[in-house]
Design a protein around this motif. Structure first.
Motif, PDB file in Angstrom:
ATOM      1  N   GLN A  29      29.600  79.334 -25.510  1.00  0.00           N
ATOM      2  CA  GLN A  29      29.631  78.108 -26.288  1.00  0.00           C
ATOM      3  C   GLN A  29      31.168  77.811 -26.816  1.00  0.00           C
ATOM      4  OE1 GLN A  29      27.353  76.017 -26.821  1.00  0.00           O
ATOM      5  NE2 GLN A  29      28.836  74.756 -27.893  1.00  0.00           N
ATOM      6  N   PHE A  44      41.375  69.868 -31.360  1.00  0.00           N
ATOM      7  CA  PHE A  44      39.712  70.116 -31.771  1.00  0.00           C
ATOM      8  C   PHE A  44      39.241  71.234 -32.247  1.00  0.00           C
ATOM      9  CE2 PHE A  44      35.127  70.230 -30.278  1.00  0.00           C
ATOM     10  CZ  PHE A  44      34.779  69.518 -31.239  1.00  0.00           C
ATOM     11  N   SER A  91      27.294  77.404 -32.871  1.00  0.00           N
ATOM     12  CA  SER A  91      28.154  76.265 -32.601  1.00  0.00           C
ATOM     13  C   SER A  91      29.460  76.804 -31.886  1.00  0.00           C
ATOM     14  CB  SER A  91      28.257  75.172 -33.584  1.00  0.00           C
ATOM     15  OG  SER A  91      26.918  74.619 -33.835  1.00  0.00           O
TER      16      SER A  91
ATOM     17  N   ASP B 858      24.120  69.059 -42.067  1.00  0.00           N
ATOM     18  CA  ASP B 858      24.629  69.353 -43.407  1.00  0.00           C
ATOM     19  C   ASP B 858      25.710  70.476 -43.004  1.00  0.00           C
ATOM     20  OD1 ASP B 858      22.617  71.199 -42.477  1.00  0.00           O
ATOM     21  OD2 ASP B 858      23.052  72.246 -44.305  1.00  0.00           O
ATOM     22  N   ASN B 859      25.795  71.126 -41.763  1.00  0.00           N
ATOM     23  CA  ASN B 859      26.483  72.138 -41.536  1.00  0.00           C
ATOM     24  C   ASN B 859      27.800  71.442 -40.822  1.00  0.00           C
ATOM     25  OD1 ASN B 859      28.210  74.155 -40.045  1.00  0.00           O
ATOM     26  ND2 ASN B 859      26.286  75.513 -39.677  1.00  0.00           N
ATOM     27  N   ALA B 860      29.020  71.588 -41.689  1.00  0.00           N
ATOM     28  CA  ALA B 860      29.937  70.913 -41.129  1.00  0.00           C
ATOM     29  C   ALA B 860      30.693  71.416 -39.625  1.00  0.00           C
ATOM     30  CB  ALA B 860      31.416  71.383 -42.160  1.00  0.00           C
ATOM     31  N   VAL B 861      30.523  72.379 -39.499  1.00  0.00           N
ATOM     32  CA  VAL B 861      30.987  72.895 -37.894  1.00  0.00           C
ATOM     33  C   VAL B 861      29.960  72.422 -36.996  1.00  0.00           C
ATOM     34  CG1 VAL B 861      31.056  75.060 -36.767  1.00  0.00           C
ATOM     35  CG2 VAL B 861      31.535  75.257 -39.278  1.00  0.00           C
ATOM     36  N   ASN B 862      28.918  72.376 -37.074  1.00  0.00           N
ATOM     37  CA  ASN B 862      27.811  71.812 -36.165  1.00  0.00           C
ATOM     38  C   ASN B 862      28.134  70.387 -36.075  1.00  0.00           C
ATOM     39  OD1 ASN B 862      26.899  74.349 -35.826  1.00  0.00           O
ATOM     40  ND2 ASN B 862      24.980  73.931 -36.936  1.00  0.00           N
ATOM     41  N   LYS B 864      30.916  68.676 -36.494  1.00  0.00           N
ATOM     42  CA  LYS B 864      32.038  68.793 -35.892  1.00  0.00           C
ATOM     43  C   LYS B 864      31.999  68.751 -34.309  1.00  0.00           C
ATOM     44  CE  LYS B 864      36.518  68.261 -35.836  1.00  0.00           C
ATOM     45  NZ  LYS B 864      37.244  66.884 -36.139  1.00  0.00           N
ATOM     46  N   VAL B 865      31.169  69.806 -33.919  1.00  0.00           N
ATOM     47  CA  VAL B 865      31.210  70.166 -32.434  1.00  0.00           C
ATOM     48  C   VAL B 865      30.241  69.130 -32.151  1.00  0.00           C
ATOM     49  CG1 VAL B 865      29.882  71.633 -30.982  1.00  0.00           C
ATOM     50  CG2 VAL B 865      31.271  72.665 -33.025  1.00  0.00           C
ATOM     51  N   GLN B 904      17.061  71.412 -39.941  1.00  0.00           N
ATOM     52  CA  GLN B 904      17.114  72.311 -41.013  1.00  0.00           C
ATOM     53  C   GLN B 904      18.207  71.786 -41.880  1.00  0.00           C
ATOM     54  OE1 GLN B 904      17.276  75.930 -38.942  1.00  0.00           O
ATOM     55  NE2 GLN B 904      15.198  76.765 -39.954  1.00  0.00           N
ATOM     56  N   PRO B 906      19.286  71.385 -46.525  1.00  0.00           N
ATOM     57  CA  PRO B 906      18.566  71.553 -47.739  1.00  0.00           C
ATOM     58  C   PRO B 906      18.183  69.942 -48.245  1.00  0.00           C
ATOM     59  CG  PRO B 906      21.256  71.879 -47.648  1.00  0.00           C
ATOM     60  CD  PRO B 906      20.530  71.637 -46.162  1.00  0.00           C
ATOM     61  N   LYS B 974      20.280  73.349 -29.829  1.00  0.00           N
ATOM     62  CA  LYS B 974      21.736  73.547 -30.285  1.00  0.00           C
ATOM     63  C   LYS B 974      22.089  74.977 -29.662  1.00  0.00           C
ATOM     64  CE  LYS B 974      21.364  73.229 -34.624  1.00  0.00           C
ATOM     65  NZ  LYS B 974      21.841  73.050 -36.017  1.00  0.00           N
ATOM     66  N   PRO B 975      23.162  75.333 -29.107  1.00  0.00           N
ATOM     67  CA  PRO B 975      24.418  74.195 -29.054  1.00  0.00           C
ATOM     68  C   PRO B 975      24.063  73.440 -27.949  1.00  0.00           C
ATOM     69  CG  PRO B 975      24.713  76.730 -28.386  1.00  0.00           C
ATOM     70  CD  PRO B 975      23.419  76.817 -28.829  1.00  0.00           C
ATOM     71  N   PHE B 976      24.840  72.328 -27.738  1.00  0.00           N
ATOM     72  CA  PHE B 976      24.783  71.286 -27.041  1.00  0.00           C
ATOM     73  C   PHE B 976      24.868  71.767 -25.450  1.00  0.00           C
ATOM     74  CE2 PHE B 976      25.422  67.351 -29.717  1.00  0.00           C
ATOM     75  CZ  PHE B 976      24.417  67.643 -30.429  1.00  0.00           C
TER      76      PHE B 976
END
Lengths: 157, 998
Positions: A29, A44, A91, B858-862, B864-865, B904, B906, B974-976
Motif C-alpha cells: 500500500q 502527496f 491506508s 472521518d479518517n483524515a488519512v484515508n 487524503k489517500v 464505519q 462515528p 480499502k485500501p484502493f
C-alpha cells in the motif's frame, strides 16, 4: 558530484525501503501511495504521512488515557479508536502497526485490561519505530529532491 | 471341552470388542494376559474333566462285565442243580415204586411171589430207570422173638454190619467174615438185593448207625429218607442211602407214626453214588470246563460234608444253589465257581484309553491354538504400537518439512529481493548475467519450496481450502495465458472448453483449483512435442447422461478412420472415458443438492507414461523414471499435490495413458454454486464487455470439427452467433449467401484455421474466395466480412503474406475471450472510442476525468489517500469528514457524479447517511414527478440518483448485503485497488458516457 550524491541517496532510500518491507513494517500500500504522487501533487506522500502521524498521535494519547484507570475502562471507545487507527494504518501501508492493532482489538474485545496495556506498549513502540524510519526516509527524499533539483533543474531551486 | 471352547470364544469376543473401543489403553495388555490365563485354566479343567470321564467309562464298563459274569454263573449253577434234583427225584420215585412192588408181591401174596432171584433180575432190568442208584436192597423187619425162626427159615444168621475192630470197610468185604449180629430188639436183615450189592444180603441194616437212623425215620414218616453221605460198603465211594418203609396192607389212612411203626414189615433201600452221579450229569451239559461244581450236605450247617467236588481252586465268586432231594431233614447245596480268572476287560480298557487319548489330543490342539492366539495378539499389539509411532513420525516429518520450508522461504525472499535490487544497480553484462542466473535459480528454489510446503501442509493436515466465489472460465483463461508462450513455441494446440451448463460463478478455492489445472497442463506441455493439449470442463451429471447427449465435444472422438482422428489436432488420443470410469461419482448417483460436481479433463498427445510407472505416478518425488527428471526436469511432486488437493475438494483424480499416444488426466471437484455479480468476487480481469459484440454473426471455417466447435464456444462467450463450415465449398457458399443477404443474415467475421484441411491450407482460403469473386459468381461488394486466421505459430514470412492473402488479422492460439475481443475490437473498430486497449489506468482516467466525486470519511488519512487516488485519474474530489456533512452536500441540486462513503464513522455511519440521502432524493423525485416542482429548480435533472459506493476494510458477504439494503450501489475495499475502482466505477459511468456520446 552532486548527481552522484543523488544516485547514492536514491540507492540508500531503496535499501531502507527494502529493509522496511522485509521487516514487514510497510507493505504494498505504501508503494501505491508513492505511485499516487506525481507532478500535480509533489508532496502527496509526506502530506498523507504527516496527517497520519497527527491523527495517530491523537489516537494513541486517547488510548493511553482510556487505559489509565483499570476500573472504568471504556472498551467500546477503545475499539472505535483502534478501528480508526487500523483504517489509517492500512491506508498508508503500516503493516506492523495494523497487526498490533488487531491483537489490541482482540484484547479489548475480551475486556482484557492487562492485555490491552501490553498491546498499547507494543503499539507505541511500533509506531515510534515507523515514525523514525519514515522521517529518515523523508529526509533522504528531501535531500534527493534537492540534489536532483540542483542537478536537473538548477533554475527551480 | 465344550466349556473350554465356549470360554475361549467368549473371551475372544469380549477382547475384540474391547480392542475396538479402546485402541490405545495401557491396561489393555494386562487385561488380555489375564484373559489368556483364564483360557488356559479352562483348558486344563477341561482336560481333567475329560480324563475323569474316561475313567468313569472304564469303571462302568468293568462293573457291567462283572455283573454279566455273575449272572452267567448263577444261571449255569441253577441249571445244574435243577437237573440233579430232577434226576434224583425220578430215581427216588422209582425206588418208591419198587417198595410198593415188594409190599404187593412179597407181603400181599402168600406164598411170596418174589424171591431173591426174581428181585435181582427185576432190579437189574429196571436199573436204567434209576440211573443214580448203584443198587437196591430189601430188608425185612424181624423182631428178636422172630429171629430164630427167621434164621432157620433162611438158613443163615443175621449178621452185624461192622466188624469188631471198627476198621474201615475193606474191599474184600464178604458177609461170611462178618460176625453174627448181637441180640437186639429187632433186626433188619437184607433178604433181597440187586446183583451189584448182593454182598449185603443177610446183613442187619439196624446194626449200621446211619442205616438204623434212616430206617427209624423212614418207617415213622412213611416217606423216602436220606442218610448223610458216608462211604458206601465195598465201592468205598461217598454215597447216600435212600430208605423207604414197606407197610403191610392194613395201614389205616392218615396213620400216626406209632401206627406206621406197627405196620412196618420191611425196608427198601437204595444207595446213591453221588460223585459218579454228578459226574455223569455234568458230562451231559455244555461248558462243563468253565465252571467248578461242588455239592455239599449242609444238614449240619457248621460242618458241611462234601458229597462231590474236586479240590481244584476255583477263582472268583461262588454261587450257591439249593438242591432238594425230597427229604425235609436233609439240606443239600451246590456250589459253583468259574474255573479261570476273569479275563481282563479289554473293551473297557480300549474304550476309555481311546477317550483319554482323544481328550489329550484335543487339549493339545487347543493349547497350541491358545498359544498361537496369544502370540498373534502380542504381535498385533506390537504392530499397533509401531503403527502409532510410524504415524507420529510421519506427522513429525511433515511438520518438520513445513517448518523448514517456511523458514527457508523467508531468507530466500530476502535473497531474491536483494538480487532484484542488485540488478537494478549498474552492472556490466557479465554481472547482470550472473545476477539473473542467481535470481532464476532462487526462483526455482522458491517454487520447489512452495511445492514441498504444500505437500507437507497437506500431509500434516494443515491446508485449508477457501470458499470464495470465482469464475471457472476466468481461471482457465488465466492458466491458458500462462502456457500460451510455451505452446506457441512448441507449435502445439492448446485449447479449453467449458460446458455451457457449468455455472458462471462457483464457490470454492480458485487458487487451489488453478494450481491443479496448472500442474496438469504444465505436465502436458512438458511432455508433449506435437499435437494438442485440450482442457475441458463439464458437469459430472452432463457426462454421465451423455450417451444420448449430442454435445460434439464430450462425445468420444475415437471414431476417426485412417490417419486423421477427430481430435483437436488430428492426432490419436487415448480413450479418456477410461480415466474417469472408476470415479465414485460415476458409479453412484450423487445426492441431489446445490453442490456442483465438475469434471475437468486434460488430454494431451505427449509421450505418455510407461505402463510400469503408472501405479506410482501419484507418489511424491516419483517420476516415471529417473531419466525423466534428467530430460524434463521437475521434482515429481506436483501430481501428488494435485491428488491431495483434489481429495480435499471432495473429488477424485484418475488418468489413462499409453506410451507414444498420450495421456489424459481427469479429476472431479465439488463446488457450491455462487450467485452472479457478487460484489466481493475476486476478479482476475474485469469481464470482457460482452455487449460490444452482441448479435454479431461469425463463420468458423475449419476442417476439424472438434477445433471448430471450440472456436465457436469461445466466440459464443462473447455473444457472437457462430456457424461452422467444415469444408471450403460450404464455407464459400455460406459467405456468398451471407453477402447477398442483408440485415439478419449479415456475416461480420470469418475465422479460418491455419491448418483447416492440412498444413497451411488455411492460408490459401482467401485466394479461393478471390477466385470465386473473379469468376463473377459473386458481385463485388463492399461488405465482405473480415477474415481472421487462427494459428498456433506463424513464421515471419507467413506474417508478411497475411495481408496480401486477404486476412485482416491473426489470432494466436490458445484462444481466450479477452484476446479475441481485443483483436476483434481492433479490426472492427468496436469500442475504440473508449481506448480500452490502452489499459485500465487509461480507461479509468477516461471514465473519471472531470467527474465531481465526493469522498466521505472521518479518517483524515484515508480521506487524503482516497482523494489522491481518485485525483490521479482526473476526478475532481471534494471531501467531507462526516455523514452529516455529506448529507448537507448531497442535497439536490448538487454537482456530484458519485460518492465514496466510508461505512464505519462515528455519530452517523455510512449506512445511515446513505439511507437519508436516498430518502431525500426520493422526496425530490416525487416532487418533480408530481409537477409540484419543476426540474429546472433541481438543475434540469429529471431523476436524482447519485451512485454511492461504500468503502470498507472488511470484505464479507454480510457487509455487501447490508450495503445493498440501505441503497448503496456497490462497494470497494480499502485500501484502493485500481482494478476494483475501475470495475465499480465503470458500471455507473459507462452508460452515462454512452448516453452522452450517442
Amino acid at each position: 558530484m552532486l548527481g552522484l550524491g543523488a544516485a547514492r541517496l536514491e540507492a540508500d532510500m531503496n535499501r531502507l525501503m527494502a529493509l522496511l518491507f522485509h521487516q514487514g513494517v510497510l507493505d504494498e500500500q505504501f508503494m501505491q501511495l508513492q505511485q499516487l504522487q506525481d507532478e500535480s501533487s509533489p508532496n502527496f506522500v509526506s502530506e498523507v504521512i504527516s496527517i497520519y502521524f497527527r491523527e495517530s498521535e491523537k489516537l494513541l494519547k486517547n488510548l493511553r488515557s482510556l487505559l489509565a484507570d483499570r476500573e472504568c475502562t471504556d472498551y467500546r471507545k477503545i475499539g472505535i479508536h483502534l478501528n480508526q487507527l487500523m483504517g489509517s494504518s492500512s491506508s498508508v501501508g503500516a503493516k506492523r502497526v495494523r497487526t498490533v492493532c488487531l491483537a489490541f482489538r482482540a484484547a479489548s474485545e475480551h475486556n482484557n485490561w492487562s492485555g490491552c496495556l501490553r498491546s498499547l506498549e507494543v503499539l507505541e513502540h511500533e509506531y515510534c519505530y515507523l515514525k523514525t524510519k519514515l522521517h529518515e526516509l523523508f529526509q533522504m527524499e528531501q535531500q534527493r529532491v534537492m540534489a536532483a533539483g540542483a542537478r536537473y533543474h538548477p533554475l527551480l531551486s | 471341552m465344550v466349556v473350554c471352547c465356549k470360554g475361549s470364544a467368549l473371551s475372544r469376543l469380549w477382547k475384540s470388542k474391547d480392542q475396538q473401543v479402546q485402541q490405545l489403553k495401557h491396561y489393555q495388555p494386562q487385561n488380555s494376559k489375564g484373559g489368556g490365563n483364564w483360557r488356559k485354566k479352562f483348558l486344563f479343567l477341561g482336560i481333567l474333566l475329560g480324563v475323569l470321564v474316561s475313567i468313569w467309562i472304564f469303571l462302568s464298563m468293568n462293573a457291567n462285565i462283572i455283573a454279566r459274569r455273575k449272572e452267567t454263573l448263577a444261571n449255569m449253577c441253577d441249571e445244574r442243580a435243577r437237573m440233579l434234583q430232577d434226576q434224583f427225584n425220578v430215581s427216588m420215585n422209582h425206588v418208591h415204586a419198587l417198595a410198593i412192588l415188594v409190599s404187593t408181591f412179597h407181603h400181599g401174596k402168600n406164598p411170596s411171589a418174589i424171591d431173591q432171584k426174581t428181585f435181582a433180575e427185576y432190579t437189574a432190568r429196571t436199573a436204567f430207570e434209576r440211573p443214580l442208584t448203584n443198587g437196591v436192597a430189601y430188608a425185612l423187619k424181624v423182631l428178636h422173638s422172630q429171629r430164630e425162626e427167621f434164621e432157620r427159615q433162611h438158613g443163615w444168621k443175621i449178621k452185624k454190619m461192622e466188624t469188631e475192630d471198627q476198621s474201615p470197610v475193606q474191599d474184600d468185604y464178604t458177609p461170611e467174615k462178618l460176625d453174627p449180629s448181637p441180640d437186639q430188639d429187632e433186626y433188619a436183615p437184607v433178604i433181597f438185593s440187586q446183583e451189584t450189592v448182593s454182598h449185603i444180603v443177610s446183613i442187619d441194616m439196624m446194626s449200621g448207625k446211619e442205616d438204623r437212623d434212616n430206617i427209624l425215620r423212614a418207617r415213622a414218616s412213611g416217606k423216602g429218607v436220606l442218610t448223610s453221605p458216608f462211604n458206601l460198603l465195598k465201592s468205598n465211594h461217598l454215597g447216600v442211602v435212600l430208605t423207604f418203609a414197606v407197610y403191610n396192607a392194613d395201614l389205616p389212612p392218615n396213620p400216626t407214626p406209632e401206627e406206621r411203626i406197627e405196620a412196618t414189615v420191611g425196608y427198601l433201600g437204595a444207595s446213591f453214588d453221588v460223585p459218579s452221579l454228578v459226574e455223569k450229569l455234568l458230562h451231559q451239559l455244555a461248558s462243563k470246563q468253565t465252571i467248578v461244581v461242588n455239592v455239599y450236605d449242609t444238614t449240619n450247617s457248621s460242618a458241611p460234608i462234601k458229597m462231590y467236588g474236586l479240590d481244584v481252586r476255583g477263582a472268583g465268586e461262588i454261587h450257591i444253589s439249593n438242591v432238594d432231594f425230597g427229604d425235609p431233614l436233609r439240606k443239600h447245596e451246590m456250589h459253583c465257581r468259574f474255573k479261570h480268572e476273569p479275563p481282563l476287560p479289554w473293551s473297557a480298557i480300549t474304550t476309555s484309553l481311546g477317550v483319554a487319548v482323544i481328550v489329550l489330543l484335543v487339549g493339545h490342539i487347543f493349547y497350541a491354538a491358545l498359544n498361537r492366539i496369544e502370540k498373534v495378539e502380542d504381535d498385533f499389539r506390537e504392530m499397533r504400537e509401531l503403527k502409532v509411532r510410524a504415524e507420529a513420525a510421519d506427522v513429525a516429518k511433515s511438520q518438520f518439512l513445513a517448518t523448514v520450508s517456511h523458514e527457508i522461504r523467508t531468507p530466500m525472499n530476502g535473497v531474491l529481493g536483494m538480487l532484484q535490487m542488485l540488478m537494478d544497480t549498474e552492472l556490466d553484462a557479465t554481472q547482470q548475467d550472473f545476477a539473473m542466473t542467481a535470481q532464476a535459480s532462487g526462483k526455482a528454489l522458491i517454487a520447489l519450496i512452495n511445492e514441498v510446503l504444500d505437500q507437507a501442509k497437506i500431509e500434516s493436515g494443515r491446508l485449508e481450502l477457501e470458499a470464495v466465489p470465482f469464475d471457472v472460465r476466468d481461471v482457465l483463461d488465466n492458466v491458458l495465458s500462462l502456457f500460451s508462450d510455451k505452446s506457441q513455441g512448441k507449435g502445439i494446440e492448446l485449447a479449453v472448453y467449458v460446458s455451457d451448463r457449468v455455472p458462471e460463478v462457483l464457490i470454492g478455492d480458485p487458487g487451489r483449483f488453478r494450481q491443479i489445472i496448472t500442474n496438469l497442463v504444465g505436465n502436458s506441455v512438458k511432455f508433449t512435442e506435437e499435437g494438442h493439449i485440450f482442457v475441458s470442463v463439464h458437469l459430472v451429471e452432463e457426462v454421465k447422461s451423455s450417451c444420448d447427449f449430442s454435445n460434439q465435444v464430450i462425445r468420444d472422438s475415437e471414431d476417426g478412420i485412417g490417419m486423421s482422428y477427430n481430435t483437436l489436432s488430428g492426432f490419436h488420443i487415448v480413450d479418456r472415458w477410461k480415466s474417469w470410469e472408476n470415479f465414485r461419482m460415476f458409479k453412484f448417483s450423487t445426492e441431489a443438492s446445490d453442490a456442483i460436481n465438475l469434471l475437468v479433463t486434460v488430454e494431451d498427445t505427449g509421450v505418455g507414461i510407461p505402463q510400469d510407472a503408472q501405479s506410482r505416478i501419484f507418489t511424491p518425488f516419483m517420476q516415471a523414471d529417473s531419466s525423466t527428471s534428467r530430460t524434463y526436469g521437475g521434482t515429481g511432486i506436483g501430481l501428488s499435490i494435485s491428488k491431495c488437493l483434489v481429495d480435499l475438494m471432495g473429488g477424485e483424480i484418475g488418468f489413462v495413458s499409453k506410451p507414444g499416444i498420450g495421456s489424459t488426466f481427469s479429476f472431479t471437484a465439488v463446488f457450491q454454486e455462487g450467485r452472479k455479480n457478487l460484489g466481493d468476487m475476486r476478479r482476475h480481469h474485469p469481464d470482457p464487455p460482452v455487449s460490444d459484440f452482441q448479435g454479431m454473426r461469425g463463420l468458423v471455417v475449419d476442417g476439424r470439427c472438434m477445433r471448430a466447435e471450440i472456436t465457436k464456444h469461445h466466440l459464443q462467450r462473447l455473444g457472437i452467433h457462430v456457424d461452422i463450415s467444415l469444408n471450403s465449398k460450404s464455407a464459400l457458399s455460406g459467405i456468398l449467401e451471407a453477402c447477398n443477404l442483408s440485415g439478419a443474415g449479415h456475416l461480420d467475421m470469418v475465422l479460418v484455421d491455419k491448418e483447416a484441411w492440412g498444413e497451411g491450407s488455411g492460408l490459401a482460403f482467401p485466394r479461393l474466395l478471390a477466385e470465386f469473386r473473379q469468376n463473377g459468381l459473386m458481385k463485388p461488394q463492399e461488405n465482405l466480412p473480415k477474415m481472421f486466421l487462427l494459428a498456433t505459430s506463424l513464421s515471419p514470412t507467413e506474417v508478411d503474406d497475411l495481408k496480401s492473402a486477404g486476412y485482416t488479422d491473426t489470432m494466436m492460439k490458445p484462444l481466450r475471450p479477452s484476446m479475441i475481443a481485443a483483436c476483434l475490437r481492433k479490426a472492427l473498430g468496436v469500442g475504440s472510442k473508449r481506448q480500452r486497449e490502452k489499459g485500465q489506468a487509461m480507461a479509468l482516467r477516461s471514465l473519471l476525468s472531470g467527474k465531481q466525486i465526493l469522498v466521505v470519511d472521518d479518517n483524515a488519512v484515508n480521506r487524503k489517500v482516497a482523494a489522491g487516488a481518485l485525483k490521479k485519474y482526473g476526478a475532481e474530489v471534494t471531501c467531507a469528514d462526516s455523514g452529516k456533512a455529506a448529507i448537507q452536500m448531497l442535497q439536490p441540486p448538487h454537482k456530484f457524479d458519485a460518492c465514496f462513503m466510508d461505512i464505519q464513522m462515528p455519530e452517523m455511519d455510512g449506512f445511515e447517511a446513505t439511507r437519508q440521502i436516498r430518502s431525500m432524493e426520493t422526496k425530490v423525485n416525487e416532487l418533480i414527478k408530481s409537477g409540484e416542482a419543476s426540474s429546472e429548480m433541481y438543475g434540469n435533472v429529471a431523476h436524482w440518483h447519485i451512485p454511492i459506493l461504500a468503502m470498507t476494510a472488511d470484505v464479507i458477504q454480510a457487509t455487501y448485503e447490508e450495503c445493498i439494503r440501505c441503497g448503496m450501489d456497490d462497494y470497494v475495499s480499502k485500501p484502493f485497488e485500481e482494478e476494483q475502482i475501475y470495475s465499480a466505477v465503470a458500471h455507473f459511468f459507462e452508460s452515462g458516457t454512452v448516453d452522452s456520446v450517442s
